[in-house]
Design an enzyme around this catalytic site. Structure first.
Site, PDB file in Angstrom:
ATOM      1  N   HIS A 106     -56.188 -15.520   5.153  1.00 12.90           N
ATOM      2  CA  HIS A 106     -56.723 -16.715   5.821  1.00 12.90           C
ATOM      3  C   HIS A 106     -57.639 -17.494   4.881  1.00 12.90           C
ATOM      4  O   HIS A 106     -57.544 -18.725   4.800  1.00 12.90           O
ATOM      5  CB  HIS A 106     -57.491 -16.306   7.071  1.00 12.90           C
ATOM      6  CG  HIS A 106     -58.223 -17.440   7.735  1.00 12.90           C
ATOM      7  ND1 HIS A 106     -57.630 -18.271   8.662  1.00 12.90           N
ATOM      8  CD2 HIS A 106     -59.497 -17.889   7.589  1.00 12.90           C
ATOM      9  CE1 HIS A 106     -58.499 -19.177   9.054  1.00 12.90           C
ATOM     10  NE2 HIS A 106     -59.645 -18.967   8.417  1.00 12.90           N
ATOM     11  N   GLU A 107     -58.525 -16.788   4.186  1.00 13.59           N
ATOM     12  CA  GLU A 107     -59.424 -17.471   3.257  1.00 13.59           C
ATOM     13  C   GLU A 107     -58.644 -18.120   2.119  1.00 13.59           C
ATOM     14  O   GLU A 107     -59.001 -19.198   1.638  1.00 13.59           O
ATOM     15  CB  GLU A 107     -60.476 -16.505   2.722  1.00 13.59           C
ATOM     16  CG  GLU A 107     -61.379 -15.895   3.786  1.00 13.59           C
ATOM     17  CD  GLU A 107     -62.017 -16.931   4.692  1.00 13.59           C
ATOM     18  OE1 GLU A 107     -62.277 -18.061   4.235  1.00 13.59           O
ATOM     19  OE2 GLU A 107     -62.235 -16.615   5.879  1.00 13.59           O
ATOM     20  N   HIS A 110     -57.466 -21.492   2.990  1.00 13.31           N
ATOM     21  CA  HIS A 110     -58.421 -22.572   2.715  1.00 13.31           C
ATOM     22  C   HIS A 110     -58.352 -23.003   1.249  1.00 13.31           C
ATOM     23  O   HIS A 110     -58.500 -24.194   0.933  1.00 13.31           O
ATOM     24  CB  HIS A 110     -59.836 -22.114   3.049  1.00 13.31           C
ATOM     25  CG  HIS A 110     -60.107 -21.999   4.513  1.00 13.31           C
ATOM     26  ND1 HIS A 110     -59.825 -23.008   5.409  1.00 13.31           N
ATOM     27  CD2 HIS A 110     -60.636 -20.978   5.257  1.00 13.31           C
ATOM     28  CE1 HIS A 110     -60.172 -22.632   6.631  1.00 13.31           C
ATOM     29  NE2 HIS A 110     -60.658 -21.399   6.563  1.00 13.31           N
TER      30      HIS A 110
END
Length: 238
Positions: A106-107, A110
């Protein structure tokens, strides 16, 4: 006896809006912690740690200027575009669990947003100083406005406007977080870092995490609604 236009015998019913926001936030926090902990004990068949998964994703995307590092705390994972670092908490960085790999991916979502100039991410970054400024000034302005000019003071209205900037930031955050999770799950499935059944479990983890942002936005909206109810109509009533 009707009191102040908003309650009986001194009871301010708008506090219920705050209470609803608190309950929503607590429920979302309990959900994300419960789901993360559930799959923290489920080890991925790939045997990769969160840090290894993050580095592999970044390399596969041709991103070599971002560092993956460990940071203290629990669920303190985040991507910092200023220092170009993916910061993973201890429960994610060295863990081989499905939760850890999902959060790490998920990071990285980004990071990919940053590399591809994803518009909502750029908008959120631009709103950060404005939202921080607004959230700090909102209540002092409202209090000063009430003291100096009463409930219908223009200063109070400016304070409400400042608070609305923080609400706007919360709303813009939603598509950023949902998109990062979508990218993460697609990459994990396509790369086979997680098997299909494991991707489903990672989806539950990231879905629960997304609820915290939804809860934060809902809580902020309810607080703004309360301010509008308490002060927004007073100028007209006067």
């Amino acid at each position: 006896m009707y009191y102040g236009g908003y309650g009986y015998y001194g009871f301010d019913w708008t506090y219920l809006l705050v209470l609803i926001g608190v309950v929503i936030t607590m429920a979302a926090s309990a959900k994300v912690n419960g789901t993360f902990n559930k799959y923290s004990g489920t080890w991925s068949r790939s045997g990769m740690t969160g840090a290894e998964a993050a580095r592999r994703i970044l390399q596969a995307q041709g991103i070599y200027d971002v560092t993956v590092r460990e940071v203290p705390g629990n669920l303190t994972d985040h991507y910092d575009p200023r220092s170009k670092t993916v910061n993973l908490s201890a429960s994610v960085y060295g863990s081989t669990s499905i939760s850890a790999i999902g959060v790490a991916a998920h990071e990285c979502g980004h990071v990919i947003q940053d590399a591809t100039n994803y518009v909502p991410l750029r908008l959120r970054a631009a709103l950060v100083p404005v939202a921080n400024f607004g959230s700090r000034l909102a209540w002092p302005l409202i209090i000063i406005g009430v003291i100096v000019g009463g409930l219908g003071s223009p200063i109070v209205e400016i304070g409400i406007l400042m608070f609305s900037l923080a609400v706007l930031f919360q709303l813009v955050t939603l598509p950023v977080e949902f998109n990062a999770s979508s990218r993460a799950l697609r990459i994990l499935g396509d790369s086979r870092m997680l098997a299909q059944d494991e991707v489903g479990k990672a989806r539950q983890v990231l879905g629960a995490a997304a609820l915290t942002y939804v809860a934060a936005a809902a809580s902020s909206i309810l607080q703004l609604l309360r301010l509008v109810i308490l002060f927004g109509g007073r100028r007209r009533d006067d």
